[in-house]
Design an enzyme around this catalytic site. Structure first.
Site, PDB file in Angstrom:
ATOM      1  CE  LYS A 176       1.173  -4.032   7.035  1.00  0.00           C
ATOM      2  NZ  LYS A 176       1.221  -3.182   5.876  1.00  0.00           N
ATOM      3  CE1 TYR A 195     -17.136  -0.396  -5.729  1.00  0.00           C
ATOM      4  CE2 TYR A 195     -16.840  -2.389  -7.281  1.00  0.00           C
ATOM      5  CZ  TYR A 195     -17.620  -1.231  -6.730  1.00  0.00           C
ATOM      6  OH  TYR A 195     -18.700  -0.769  -7.604  1.00  0.00           O
ATOM      7  CE1 TYR A 209      -2.317  -4.401   6.098  1.00  0.00           C
ATOM      8  CE2 TYR A 209      -1.740  -3.937   3.722  1.00  0.00           C
ATOM      9  CZ  TYR A 209      -2.137  -3.682   4.910  1.00  0.00           C
ATOM     10  OH  TYR A 209      -1.933  -2.274   5.162  1.00  0.00           O
ATOM     11  CB  ILE A 250       4.672  -4.861   7.892  1.00  0.00           C
ATOM     12  CG1 ILE A 250       5.048  -6.446   7.796  1.00  0.00           C
ATOM     13  CG2 ILE A 250       4.852  -4.425   6.453  1.00  0.00           C
ATOM     14  CD1 ILE A 250       4.307  -7.220   7.109  1.00  0.00           C
ATOM     15  CB  THR A 300      -0.919  -0.048   1.395  1.00  0.00           C
ATOM     16  OG1 THR A 300      -1.769  -1.309   1.222  1.00  0.00           O
ATOM     17  CG2 THR A 300      -1.838   1.276   1.110  1.00  0.00           C
ATOM     18  CB  THR A 301       3.719   2.481   2.228  1.00  0.00           C
ATOM     19  OG1 THR A 301       2.697   1.934   3.434  1.00  0.00           O
ATOM     20  CG2 THR A 301       4.493   3.479   2.392  1.00  0.00           C
ATOM     21  NE  ARG A 361      -5.065   1.917   2.050  1.00  0.00           N
ATOM     22  CZ  ARG A 361      -4.514   3.048   2.090  1.00  0.00           C
ATOM     23  NH1 ARG A 361      -4.126   3.699   3.205  1.00  0.00           N
ATOM     24  NH2 ARG A 361      -4.512   3.719   1.060  1.00  0.00           N
TER      25      ARG A 361
END
Length: 297
Positions: A165, A111, A137, A207, A48-49, A142
Site C-alpha cells: 500500500k 515513533y 504499508y 485502499i 488507520t481510518t 504518519r
C-alpha cells in the site's frame, strides 16, 4: 507472478462509535452490508481510518471478529495488524489469521522508527508468523519512515509478503517500486488523489478513504481503467478531487468520521488525540457531499 489480494477498490473502513466512545456495532454492521451491496471489492478493518491504534487489545480483536463474521465471505477481508511494537504486531497478525482474514496490513513502525535493515527484519518476522499474505504499508507522513524501493526489492519473493500500500505521495518512487517489484508484488494506491496515476504504473487498485462515502464509484473508477476506459477513469478521478481534498483537509480519519456520521453511520466521535472537525473545514466537506447528493440540503 503478482499475488493480488483483490483488484479494484478496498475501503479502509471507519469504526463507527457512539457518543460515549464505544464501538457502535449496529452501525458497523449496516455499513459493512452497504459497502458490499454497493459493489466494493474488499474491506480493510481496523487500519488507520478504523482507528486501530487506539482500540484496546480486546476491542481490536472483537472488531476484527465482528467484521469478518458480518462480511461472511462476500469480499476479501484485510486486517490492520501493524504496530511499532513488532511482538504486538506478530500477535495481532496471528489472531487475524485465526479469525480467517485473507491478508494483513502491516504499517512501518511509528515513533521508534527503524533502519531499512530493521524494516526488512521486522517484515520478515511478521511474515514468518503469518499464515496469510501481508500488505506492506508505506506512509512516511504518519510514521516518519519511508520504505525505500531497494528495500521492497530485498523483500520480493519472501514468504507471505505479497503486496504494497503506497501512500508516500511520491509518484516517482512508485514508478521505481513498480520497476523493481511490480512483476511479483501487487501495488495499491494509498492516496485517493493518485488512484489513476498508480493504476497507470501497473497498480492493482486502491485502499481508499473516499470509498467509505462512494464505494460503488471508487470501484467503478478502477474497473473503468482496468477495462481500458482510461478517459472515463480519469474523468472520475478529477470529478471527485474536491471531495478528496475535503476528506484530507484535516488529519484522517477526522473528516471521514464527520462525513459518515452525517450519512447515518455512528456518531461524530473520535478517540483522542483526534478531535471533531473544525467548522470551517466541515462546511466545505458537507458542501461537496451535498453536490454529490450524499447528504440533503
Amino acid at each position: 507472478m503478482k499475488n493480488e489480494i483483490f483488484k479494484g477498490a478496498c475501503t479502509a473502513l471507519i469504526t463507527p462509535m457512539n457518543e460515549s466512545g464505544a464501538v457502535d456495532y449496529e452501525a458497523f454492521g449496516r455499513l459493512i452490508d452497504w459497502q458490499i451491496e454497493s459493489g466494493i471489492d474488499a474491506l480493510l478493518i481496523a487500519g488507520t481510518t478504523g482507528e486501530g491504534s487506539t482500540l484496546s487489545d480486546d476491542e481490536h480483536q472483537e472488531v476484527l471478529r465482528f467484521a469478518f463474521e458480518r462480511a461472511a465471505g462476500r469480499v476479501p477481508m484485510i486486517a490492520g495488524t501493524g504496530s511499532n511494537d513488532t511482538a504486538y504486531a506478530v500477535e495481532l497478525t496471528k489472531a487475524a489469521c485465526e479469525i480467517g482474514y485473507d491478508a494483513n496490513l502491516i504499517v512501518t513502525p511509528y515513533y521508534n522508527k527503524a533502519t531499512q535493515n530493521g524494516l526488512v527484519k521486522m517484515f520478515q518476522m511478521i511474515a514468518d508468523a503469518s499464515t496469510k499474505p501481508l500488505v506492506l504499508y508505506n506512509i512516511a507522513g504518519r510514521t516518519g519512515i519511508n520504505i525505500a524501493p531497494s528495500t521492497f526489492a530485498k523483500l520480493k519473493g519472501y514468504r507471505n509478503i505479497a503486496a504494497i500500500k503506497e501512500a508516500s505521495g511520491n509518484i516517482s518512487q512508485v514508478a521505481d517500486i513498480a520497476a523493481l517489484v511490480g512483476d511479483e508484488m501487487a501495488i495499491y494506491s494509498g492516496n485517493d488523489d493518485q488512484i489513476v496515476p498508480i493504476l497507470s504504473l501497473g497498480g492493482s487498485g486502491v485502499i481508499s478513504v473516499l470509498s467509505n462515502l462512494l464505494p460503488k464509484e471508487t470501484s467503478e473508477m478502477c474497473r473503468k481503467f482496468m477495462e481500458g476506459d482510461t478517459k472515463g477513469a480519469l474523468e472520475m478521478q478529477l470529478k471527485y478531487l474536491p471531495l478528496i481534498h475535503a476528506l484530507f483537509s484535516e488529519v484522517n480519519p477526522i473528516p471521514v468520521k464527520a462525513a459518515m456520521a452525517a450519512m447515518g453511520y455512528g456518531a461524530d466521535y473520535l478517540r483522542m488525540p483526534l478531535t471533531p472537525m473544525e467548522e470551517e473545514h466541515r462546511n466545505v466537506l458537507f458542501a461537496e457531499m451535498k453536490k454529490l447528493g450524499l447528504i440533503g440540503e
